[in-house]
Motif scaffolding. Sequence first.
Motif, PDB file in Angstrom:
ATOM      1  N   ALA A  31      26.688 -17.007   8.760  1.00 32.04           N
ATOM      2  CA  ALA A  31      27.128 -18.065   9.666  1.00 32.04           C
ATOM      3  C   ALA A  31      26.054 -18.369  10.699  1.00 32.04           C
ATOM      4  N   GLY A  32      25.938 -19.620  11.056  1.00 38.34           N
ATOM      5  CA  GLY A  32      24.972 -20.053  12.048  1.00 38.34           C
ATOM      6  C   GLY A  32      25.576 -21.082  12.977  1.00 38.34           C
ATOM      7  N   PHE A  33      24.775 -22.045  13.387  1.00 39.50           N
ATOM      8  CA  PHE A  33      25.174 -23.040  14.378  1.00 39.50           C
ATOM      9  C   PHE A  33      26.460 -23.766  13.989  1.00 39.50           C
ATOM     10  N   LEU A  34      26.542 -24.286  12.773  1.00 45.47           N
ATOM     11  CA  LEU A  34      27.715 -25.072  12.378  1.00 45.47           C
ATOM     12  C   LEU A  34      28.984 -24.229  12.354  1.00 45.47           C
ATOM     13  N   ASP A  35      28.877 -22.990  11.900  1.00 41.77           N
ATOM     14  CA  ASP A  35      30.044 -22.116  11.897  1.00 41.77           C
ATOM     15  C   ASP A  35      30.466 -21.780  13.328  1.00 41.77           C
ATOM     16  N   GLY A  36      29.493 -21.550  14.201  1.00 40.17           N
ATOM     17  CA  GLY A  36      29.800 -21.303  15.606  1.00 40.17           C
ATOM     18  C   GLY A  36      30.440 -22.513  16.257  1.00 40.17           C
ATOM     19  N   ALA A  37      29.941 -23.706  15.921  1.00 42.00           N
ATOM     20  CA  ALA A  37      30.502 -24.935  16.482  1.00 42.00           C
ATOM     21  C   ALA A  37      31.927 -25.172  15.989  1.00 42.00           C
ATOM     22  N   LEU A  77      29.784 -17.086  27.363  1.00 38.54           N
ATOM     23  CA  LEU A  77      28.579 -16.491  26.795  1.00 38.54           C
ATOM     24  C   LEU A  77      28.526 -14.995  27.106  1.00 38.54           C
ATOM     25  N   ALA A  78      28.843 -14.631  28.336  1.00 41.67           N
ATOM     26  CA  ALA A  78      28.852 -13.211  28.719  1.00 41.67           C
ATOM     27  C   ALA A  78      29.883 -12.440  27.895  1.00 41.67           C
ATOM     28  N   GLY A  79      31.072 -13.019  27.707  1.00 47.03           N
ATOM     29  CA  GLY A  79      32.106 -12.363  26.895  1.00 47.03           C
ATOM     30  C   GLY A  79      31.680 -12.191  25.454  1.00 47.03           C
ATOM     31  N   GLY A  80      31.022 -13.203  24.899  1.00 49.35           N
ATOM     32  CA  GLY A  80      30.528 -13.100  23.528  1.00 49.35           C
ATOM     33  C   GLY A  80      29.485 -12.003  23.393  1.00 49.35           C
ATOM     34  N   PRO A 138      30.636 -13.112  12.254  1.00 48.47           N
ATOM     35  CA  PRO A 138      30.311 -12.269  11.102  1.00 48.47           C
ATOM     36  C   PRO A 138      29.108 -11.375  11.400  1.00 48.47           C
ATOM     37  N   ALA A 139      29.118 -10.169  10.842  1.00 49.76           N
ATOM     38  CA  ALA A 139      28.066  -9.188  11.108  1.00 49.76           C
ATOM     39  C   ALA A 139      26.689  -9.708  10.728  1.00 49.76           C
ATOM     40  N   ASP A 140      26.600 -10.521   9.688  1.00 52.28           N
ATOM     41  CA  ASP A 140      25.299 -11.017   9.255  1.00 52.28           C
ATOM     42  C   ASP A 140      25.002 -12.430   9.749  1.00 52.28           C
ATOM     43  N   ALA A 141      25.712 -12.858  10.780  1.00 49.80           N
ATOM     44  CA  ALA A 141      25.507 -14.203  11.332  1.00 49.80           C
ATOM     45  C   ALA A 141      24.182 -14.286  12.069  1.00 49.80           C
ATOM     46  N   ALA A 142      23.665 -15.485  12.129  1.00 49.87           N
ATOM     47  CA  ALA A 142      22.512 -15.777  12.974  1.00 49.87           C
ATOM     48  C   ALA A 142      23.081 -15.918  14.387  1.00 49.87           C
ATOM     49  N   ALA A 143      23.067 -14.822  15.145  1.00 50.69           N
ATOM     50  CA  ALA A 143      23.779 -14.749  16.424  1.00 50.69           C
ATOM     51  C   ALA A 143      23.387 -15.859  17.384  1.00 50.69           C
ATOM     52  N   LEU A 144      22.104 -16.144  17.499  1.00 51.53           N
ATOM     53  CA  LEU A 144      21.662 -17.171  18.432  1.00 51.53           C
ATOM     54  C   LEU A 144      22.203 -18.542  18.027  1.00 51.53           C
ATOM     55  N   GLY A 145      22.121 -18.868  16.760  1.00 47.42           N
ATOM     56  CA  GLY A 145      22.634 -20.145  16.276  1.00 47.42           C
ATOM     57  C   GLY A 145      24.138 -20.240  16.406  1.00 47.42           C
ATOM     58  N   TYR A 146      24.833 -19.151  16.077  1.00 41.28           N
ATOM     59  CA  TYR A 146      26.284 -19.117  16.176  1.00 41.28           C
ATOM     60  C   TYR A 146      26.726 -19.326  17.627  1.00 41.28           C
ATOM     61  N   ALA A 147      26.082 -18.599  18.546  1.00 42.30           N
ATOM     62  CA  ALA A 147      26.420 -18.734  19.975  1.00 42.30           C
ATOM     63  C   ALA A 147      26.105 -20.141  20.476  1.00 42.30           C
ATOM     64  N   ALA A 148      24.968 -20.683  20.079  1.00 40.19           N
ATOM     65  CA  ALA A 148      24.625 -22.048  20.486  1.00 40.19           C
ATOM     66  C   ALA A 148      25.666 -23.034  19.962  1.00 40.19           C
ATOM     67  N   GLY A 149      26.170 -22.775  18.761  1.00 32.90           N
ATOM     68  CA  GLY A 149      27.197 -23.640  18.183  1.00 32.90           C
ATOM     69  C   GLY A 149      28.499 -23.599  18.955  1.00 32.90           C
ATOM     70  N   PHE A 150      28.975 -22.379  19.279  1.00 32.99           N
ATOM     71  CA  PHE A 150      30.252 -22.343  19.985  1.00 32.99           C
ATOM     72  C   PHE A 150      30.126 -22.803  21.419  1.00 32.99           C
ATOM     73  N   LEU A 151      28.964 -22.641  22.024  1.00 33.58           N
ATOM     74  CA  LEU A 151      28.761 -23.175  23.379  1.00 33.58           C
ATOM     75  C   LEU A 151      28.702 -24.704  23.373  1.00 33.58           C
ATOM     76  N   THR A 152      28.002 -25.256  22.393  1.00 28.62           N
ATOM     77  CA  THR A 152      27.885 -26.717  22.284  1.00 28.62           C
ATOM     78  C   THR A 152      29.242 -27.358  22.024  1.00 28.62           C
ATOM     79  N   SER A 153      29.984 -26.785  21.098  1.00 21.25           N
ATOM     80  CA  SER A 153      31.304 -27.306  20.774  1.00 21.25           C
ATOM     81  C   SER A 153      32.237 -27.228  21.988  1.00 21.25           C
TER      82      SER A 153
END
Length: 182
Positions: A31-37, A77-80, A138-153
């Motif tokens: 998972a990456g940006f789109l999954d996080g979003a 972000l801190a909670g994540g 997910p454990a194998d997620a691209a953490a930076l992209g995933y976090a950027a996605g959920f923050l953007t969304s």
Amino acid sequence: MSKTSRLAAVAAAVALAATPALAHPGHLAGAGFLDGAAHPLGGLDHLIAMVTVGVYGATIGGRAVLAVPGAFLAAMLAGGLFALTGGELPLVEPTIYASTVVLALLCVMPMSRNGLIGAAFAAAFGLFHGFAHGAEMPADAAALGYAAGFLTSTAGLHAAGIALGLALHRLVGRPVEDSQSA
């Protein structure tokens, strides 16, 4: 119907529409940006809380229009990050559900129209929402992209809430500028 009654009715409808713990469907590997979003959009409890943060900021007015959602985003972000480090928070799902009710009530309570109070509530609830997002990553997620996605969304949902809050205030004839600001 008075202006306050109309706002209270809207807040009650929003709070009653929330359903608990629906923002945590299974995630795809890598998972990456789109999954996080997509994550904040997957559950009505998260959607309502995040839009209501924007409405609440608009209700307070002044600097709170951006400070309340900003506090939510920073704490989210801190909670994540806390979840990713293996931290634990009690009662995450009940707190997320409670956030939908409490934030909606804060929108209609005159004594809650203070930017510092608004930012404090937003940050407290943002911490729990962020923890849920981080814990569900997910454990194998691209953490930076995933976090950027959920923050953007989430920021987009806050912006929608701000627009809704400003429109509601125009509808009831109460300018936001009359509210106490931070």
